[in-house]
Design an enzyme around this catalytic site. Structure first.
Site, PDB file in Angstrom:
ATOM      1  CG  ASP A   1       0.521   0.574   4.039  1.00  0.00           C
ATOM      2  OD1 ASP A   1       0.996  -0.523   4.354  1.00  0.00           O
ATOM      3  OD2 ASP A   1      -0.456   0.713   3.280  1.00  0.00           O
TER       4      ASP A   1
ATOM      5  CB  THR B   1       1.583  -8.256   1.898  1.00  0.00           C
ATOM      6  OG1 THR B   1       0.194  -8.520   2.036  1.00  0.00           O
ATOM      7  CG2 THR B   1       2.299  -9.563   1.583  1.00  0.00           C
ATOM      8  N   GLY B   2       0.578  -8.426   4.840  1.00  0.00           N
ATOM      9  CA  GLY B   2       0.093  -9.297   5.914  1.00  0.00           C
ATOM     10  C   GLY B   2      -0.588 -10.536   5.403  1.00  0.00           C
TER      11      GLY B   2
ATOM     12  CE  LYS C   1       2.698  -3.873   5.729  1.00  0.00           C
ATOM     13  NZ  LYS C   1       1.527  -3.223   5.098  1.00  0.00           N
TER      14      LYS C   1
ATOM     15  CG  PHE D   1      -9.064  -7.588  13.626  1.00  0.00           C
ATOM     16  CD1 PHE D   1      -8.724  -8.845  13.183  1.00  0.00           C
ATOM     17  CD2 PHE D   1      -8.257  -6.518  13.265  1.00  0.00           C
ATOM     18  CE1 PHE D   1      -7.609  -9.035  12.377  1.00  0.00           C
ATOM     19  CE2 PHE D   1      -7.151  -6.700  12.457  1.00  0.00           C
ATOM     20  CZ  PHE D   1      -6.827  -7.959  12.025  1.00  0.00           C
TER      21      PHE D   1
ATOM     22  NE  ARG E   1      -0.403 -15.486   7.198  1.00  0.00           N
ATOM     23  CZ  ARG E   1      -1.720 -15.540   7.102  1.00  0.00           C
ATOM     24  NH1 ARG E   1      -2.417 -14.419   7.253  1.00  0.00           N
ATOM     25  NH2 ARG E   1      -2.337 -16.671   6.864  1.00  0.00           N
TER      26      ARG E   1
ATOM     27  CG  ASP F   1      -0.038  -2.410   1.603  1.00  0.00           C
ATOM     28  OD1 ASP F   1       0.126  -3.521   2.135  1.00  0.00           O
ATOM     29  OD2 ASP F   1      -1.156  -1.879   1.451  1.00  0.00           O
ATOM     30  CE  LYS F   2      -1.658  -9.164  -1.120  1.00  0.00           C
ATOM     31  NZ  LYS F   2      -3.036  -8.955  -1.641  1.00  0.00           N
TER      32      LYS F   2
ATOM     33  CD  GLU G   1     -15.749  -5.881   9.581  1.00  0.00           C
ATOM     34  OE1 GLU G   1     -16.196  -4.725   9.602  1.00  0.00           O
ATOM     35  OE2 GLU G   1     -15.686  -6.594  10.588  1.00  0.00           O
TER      36      GLU G   1
END
Length: 1161
Positions: free
Chosen positions: A790, A672-673, A766, A535, A760, A390-391, A494
């Site tokens: 993750d 990563t997203g 993943k 979300f 993305r 993951d980033k 946030e």
């Protein structure tokens, strides 16, 4: 009473799969018990005092080796086929079973007392579905409850969900308005009797709940925000009341227990195969010896039948061969290693403790040590080929800082970057003065005062920008003292955005279920909260609908630009292009971006939409889809405000770690997203991408056809890829890229590249990427991450590593190994992983070698004893060889051996390569070590046999009795085994010395004790051979035989190793030779320095020409030519040359020139 709550089985519970929906009536046990819902009893322990022995034995005998030896034990009780006493099998079997049972009992004990417990009275055990119960502050929630009322206004309560997701920040739950009025009035709560809840059946989805409350002829929608799940802790709330919906094993916490797939290493799988092969080899040896017995009985043995008092049934050559087969299966059973599995578990446990005790993987800032959460995968750490990372929070710190923004086409802010000129600029630029705001966060820093000026000038769009940030979120405020605000945010992003709005004058002060209160430039403003469009991973955006004090309806939304830009009003097209350019700039600087939009709503349209929303929220079927469609309907035609950019700094040591792992031939993929530009910039920052990678391939598409075309374009010959030294950046990876038709193409293209970045991607994708490599490449994979998104990737990979970062502990709880910083991964793999693999492989090779050398002596002896199943060794030697005489030295080697120390392991990452190629233990290695064992057994037997054929004692008496023969071979075997393990040991410790020499001493002590007068007096039937050891080992011929046997067994192997080391050196040997060759580096100056300029200095010619002189030293030389004619290459080289401090050196064309300068040039 203390009642633990994990694990166990309850026969009264009903299988969740049998429920389609759940009906619950408050305070009506008669109605609820008709459905046989689970009660609240949870049995944590796997065993109890009465069930431990039968259940544990049943589990252990499911292992093939244990069941096999149990069958052998039964066969040994049959006197016709057994020439060994039953204790030769039962002693090692009982020892193995006992060690495993102690381990299982310890694990079960830890499982009970490491789990959190409920502190409540005994009546909690009797809680049933439908009961209304009261909780007080700091109590654990003991069942899944529907929140009815609380001590806080508007039915709010605060919970900590660390036991569910590892997050320690508080979360808010809110009761329905109609039930919050019940308060703590017992009469009102009693009047709630009979009200029905219809909801989903038990499941393991912690973030989702769907239900409907029927009360007073009305329907009220229920979701996860109104539920208190088992495992939560009530915080900052004096009391609350809740209705039990799920209890016991049907709670969501318990539904999530035990779902992790059992992971097995490649060595485990190979060992199972090899044990089956050994068993087959044992059967073949038994058949050969049985056939030999049949032939011998027909030709030789039949002559003696009339002298033997055998039963008529046994006087048959074929039947004798049949009995002999089973006899030899018993005698040769030690070739199947009964203690192998236990020894392997002991080694793995030791290796796990070494990881836990490693101080260099301890993070002192958070007091977080590394933790091996499993003991079964340590050697797999030495074979990793692919790392999926993951980033955010893994490569970066996940500490968010609001740095830049774009408002109405204008950018504000500067980037706090690692580059020198940026640092210099930041130091010269003062921070913005927020003293006008008494509620500011004093830790917040911003370096562009023009944004504050725009706020003070009351520019409408700038104020609307920060108003959106202060309203559109799910943050909970906590005001500890007057003006001292603390925000409890579900994500660092946030928190950073709300803190930014706070400092720029739009302070989020408080909230209720129906209102949000802001302080806008010092003025309190309350907004009516009408709807939250939350979300999720599909929507990738969040919206709120509020009514401002002027009565206007506003929709504010923030989310991914690729999602929101498709929902903008066409009039915003020009602003969208400008903002897109700003977003690309932000992403190119490695920032995390969000787009902000808003919309004015019409009152009539909104009323109609709310009716649809209320109806959709009370349905049980497809509620999520219906709500999503309604959200999509109202989130259209929005107006663009701007975008935010948040910096997430790299963790310490990430670039160096990635560079080192790359040198170890480990491919690192980042999943990563984030946007493509953000991911690429972080890739350059952390050395995943480098400037020397001169080709970029981007696979992007929204349809299967687009993905296929991109992959086909990248499909070029492998040689071309390798010559280009390419990197491969995979962005916008949609599910189409993982379709069956494209899988192989995608894998082929990606694996030809140096680096892969998938942008993305969702959490599910993943996991699909990891599964893709596992299935097609059959390589060992490792996934590392820090957040809940993750978890699926961590569980899918062969090895899962969790980082205890800012996103809670979900990744850690699902992982196999955990630590606090990404840089510790280098040490985990290159040191602990490599050592574990090296030790385990050496252990297995030696284990199989000694077992074959020990057992096959009986096979050779069978050809000389009429295939009568007579044993060579004493029965006690057979019993103790594996569990006493040779167990500790091989365990010491498996625990402490090192071919190189940790410094060399990190300095030379290419030493990791043999594990990836599986070179140290494979089928070929197995055959090699077993062949060596067969040869050793052959030498042990026939040298001793040949010597004893003609050997005599010192007094001339014959020495060749069977017991002396057995003592000689047994002593030779123990000494040869000890010498062999000494040769196999690379790193000697005091423990190795103690175990090897101690095992030899123990052998001789037991040997002389078993042949002593004293033990014969106590056990005359078991130890009848008095003085055999003393009479044998005091003869020179016996020691000469032992010496000859040892030399003949060991010297060929020593010679082979010397020749192999010279002709085919290992990677370790090559690196060690390189180290030895460069050991004269400390004298490098003396070896490398050339003839100096002593004569020139003493002549005085090197003195500078006075600056006042009109004449200068001539700039040309007859021998060298004019200085001005130097080549452009040389000039460029000088201009770009750097000194040892790292700063560029200016060109020296305008400086004074001396003879020393000219000579240097």
């Amino acid at each position: 009473m203390l009642v633990p709550w994990r694990g166990g089985w309850n026969p009264r519970s009903k299988s969740p799969g049998q429920e389609e929906e759940r009906h619950v009536r408050a305070n009506d046990r008669d109605y609820n018990e008709r459905f046989s819902y689970a009660d609240n009893r949870i049995k944590t322990a796997k065993y109890n005092v009465f069930t431990f022995l039968p259940i544990n034995l049943f589990e252990q005998f499911q292992r093939f080796a244990n069941a096999y030896f149990l069958v052998l034990l039964i066969l040994q009780l049959i006197p016709e086929i057994s020439s060994l006493s039953w204790f030769t099998t039962i002693v090692p079997l009982v020892l193995v079973l006992a060690i495993t049972a102690v381990k299982d009992a310890t694990d079960d004990y830890v499982r009970i007392y490491s789990c959190p417990v409920d502190l409540y009275n005994e009546k909690w055990m009797n809680v049933r579905v439908g009961d209304i119960i009261k909780l007080e502050n700091n109590q654990f929630v003991a069942a899944d409850l529907l929140l009815l009322s609380s001590s806080e206004p508007y039915g709010l309560c605060y919970i900590e969900t660390a036991e569910l997701d590892g997050e320690t920040n508080l979360k808010v739950r809110q009761a329905l308005t109609v039930t919050s009025d019940l308060g703590d009035d017992v009469a009102k709560l009693a009047d709630f009797n009979g009200k029905e809840v219809i909801c989903e059946p038990p499941n393991n989805k912690l973030d989702k709940f769907t239900g409907t409350l029927y009360w007073k002829d009305n329907k009220y929608p229920l979701d996860n925000e109104k539920m208190l799940l088992r495992g939560c802790v009530l915080r900052n709330t004096e009391w609350c009341f809740g209705l039990v919906i799920f209890a016991g094993l049907q709670t969501k916490l318990m539904q999530n227990c035990g779902r992790t797939t059992f992971k097995r290493t490649s060595i485990d799988k190979l060992m199972n195969t090899l044990v089956l092969w050994i068993f087959g080899f044992l059967i073949c040896m038994g058949i050969i010896l049985a056939i030999g017995n049949t032939i011998w009985e027909q030709k030789v043995g039949s002559n003696f039948w009339e002298y033997l008092q055998w039963k008529e049934l046994t006087i048959n050559a074929v039947f004798s061969g049949f009995l002999t087969f089973w006899s030899y299966v018993i005698i040769l059973n030690t070739v199947v290693p009964i203690s192998l599995y236990v020894s392997v578990e002991v080694l793995r446990l030791g290796h796990s403790y070494f990881i836990n005790w490693d101080r260099r993987m301890y993070y002192s800032r958070k007091d977080t040590p590394a933790e091996a959460r499993t003991t079964t995968l340590n050697e797999e750490l030495g074979q990793v080929e692919f790392i999926f990372s993951d980033k955010t929070g893994t490569l970066t710190q996940n500490i968010m800082v609001f740095n830049k923004c774009s408002i109405n086409g204008k950018t504000y802010g500067t980037l706090e970057h690692f580059l020198l000129y940026i640092h210099t600029y930041r130091q010269k630029t003062p921070c913005v003065d927020f003293s006008f705001n008494p509620l500011m966060d004093r830790k917040f820093r911003f370096h562009d005062s023009s944004l504050v000026e725009a706020i003070k000038l009351e520019e409408p769009l700038v104020q609307e920008f920060f108003r959106l940030l202060a309203l559109c979120h799910t943050v909970m405020p906590e005001e500890r003292n007057e003006g001292e605000l603390v925000y409890q945010a579900q994500s660092p992003d946030e928190g950073a955005l709300v803190t930014a709005a706070r400092n720029f004058g739009f302070v989020f002060r408080s909230r209720t279920p129906e209102t949000i209160t802001l302080y806008e430039m010092g003025q309190a403003v309350t907004y009516q909260l009408l709807a939250i469009l939350d979300f999720n991973n599909v929507r990738k955006r969040m919206s709120v609908i509020v009514r401002n004090p002027k009565g206007q309806l506003k929709l504010y939304s923030k989310g991914a630009d690729t999602i929101l830009f498709d929902r903008l009003d066409p009039s915003n097209e020009e602003l969208m292009f400008t903002t897109s350019e700003h977003l690309n700039e932000f992403a190119g600087e490695g920032l995390r971006t969000l787009a902000l939009v808003y919309k004015d709503l019409d009152e009539d349209v909104f009323d109609e939409w709310m009716k649809k929303l209320l109806f959709a929220s009370t349905t049980l079927e497809n509620r999520e889809e219906k709500l999503g469609a309604l959200y999509e309907e109202i989130e259209q035609g929005m107006l663009l405000l701007g975008a935010t950019a948040i910096e997430d700094k790299l963790q310490e040591g990430v670039p160096e770690t990635i560079a080192c792992l790359t040198l170890a031939n480990i491919k690192i993929w980042v999943l990563t997203g984030d946007k493509l530009e953000t991911a690429m910039n972080i890739g350059y920052s952390c050395n995943i991408l480098r400037d020397d990678m001169n080709e970029v391939f981007i696979i992007s598409g929204h349809t299967m056809l687009e993905i296929h075309q991109n992959c086909h374009f990248c499909t070029v010959p492998k040689a071309c890829f390798m010559a280009l030294n390419v990197r491969f950046v995979c962005c916008y990876l949609k599910a189409h890229a993982l379709e069956a038709d494209l899988e192989q193409i995608l894998v082929d293209v990606a694996c030809l590249c140096k680096t892969v970045i998938c942008c993305r991607v969702t959490p599910l994708q993943k996991a699909l990427v990891v599964e893709l490599i596992k299935r097609h490449k059959r390589a060992v994979t490792l996934a590392i991450g820090d957040g809940a998104n993750d978890v699926s990737m961590i569980k899918t990979a062969h090895i899962g590593v969790g980082i205890s970062g800012q996103e809670g502990m979900q990744a850690v709880l699902a992982s196999d190994y955990s630590f606090a910083q990404f840089r510790y991964l280098q040490r985990l793999l290159l040191v602990h992983g490599r050592w574990s693999y090296h030790r385990m492989c050496n252990f297995l090779c030696y284990f199989f070698y000694k077992n074959f050398a020990f057992t096959l002596v009986h096979f050779w002896y069978g050809f000389l004893c009429g295939f009568s199943a007579q044993t060579v060794y004493d029965q006690w030697f057979i019993t103790l060889f594996n569990i006493v005489y040779t167990s500790l030295p091989v365990l010491a080697m498996g625990l402490f051996d090192q071919d190189v120390n940790e410094q060399y392991s990190l300095r030379y990452p290419n030493l990791y390569r043999p594990g990836q190629l599986n070179q140290l233990f494979n089928k070929r290695k197995f055959f090699t070590c077993t062949l060596q064992g067969v040869c050793t057994s052959f030498i042990l037997f026939f040298i001793s046999y040949g010597a004893f054929m003609t050997a005599v004692r010192d007094d001339g008496a014959h020495i060749s009795d069977q017991q002396a023969f057995a003592v000689t071979i047994a002593t030779s075997l123990v000494i040869v085994s000890s010498v062999q393990i000494g040769l196999d040991t690379n790193y000697w410790t005091a423990v190795n010395h103690f175990f090897i020499w101690g095992s030899l001493a123990v052998y001789f002590a037991i040997l002389f004790a078993m042949h002593s007068d004293g033990i014969f007096t106590i056990f005359p039937n078991q130890f009848p051979f008095i003085g055999t050891a003393r009479n044998s080992l005091n003869q020179k011929i016996v020691w000469l035989v032992i010496l000859l046997t040892t030399v003949v067994c060991i010297m060929p192997m020593v010679a082979v190793r010397f020749i192999k080391a010279d002709l085919y050196p290992t990677q370790t040997a090559k690196n060690l030779r390189r180290v030895r060759r460069t050991s004269s580096r400390r004298s490098a100056y003396a070896f490398a320095h050339q003839q100096g300029y002593g004569e020139l200095i003493t002549s005085g010619k090197n003195m500078k020409v006075p600056t006042s002189s009109t004449s200068t030293y001539p700039l040309s030389s007859p021998a060298r030519g004019p200085i001005g004619t130097r080549s452009v290459t040389d000039t460029t080289r000088d201009q770009t040359e750097t000194n040892s401090s790292g700063f560029r050196r200016e060109s020296d064309q305008n400086q004074e020139v001396t003879v020393e300068d000219l000579e240097a040039r």
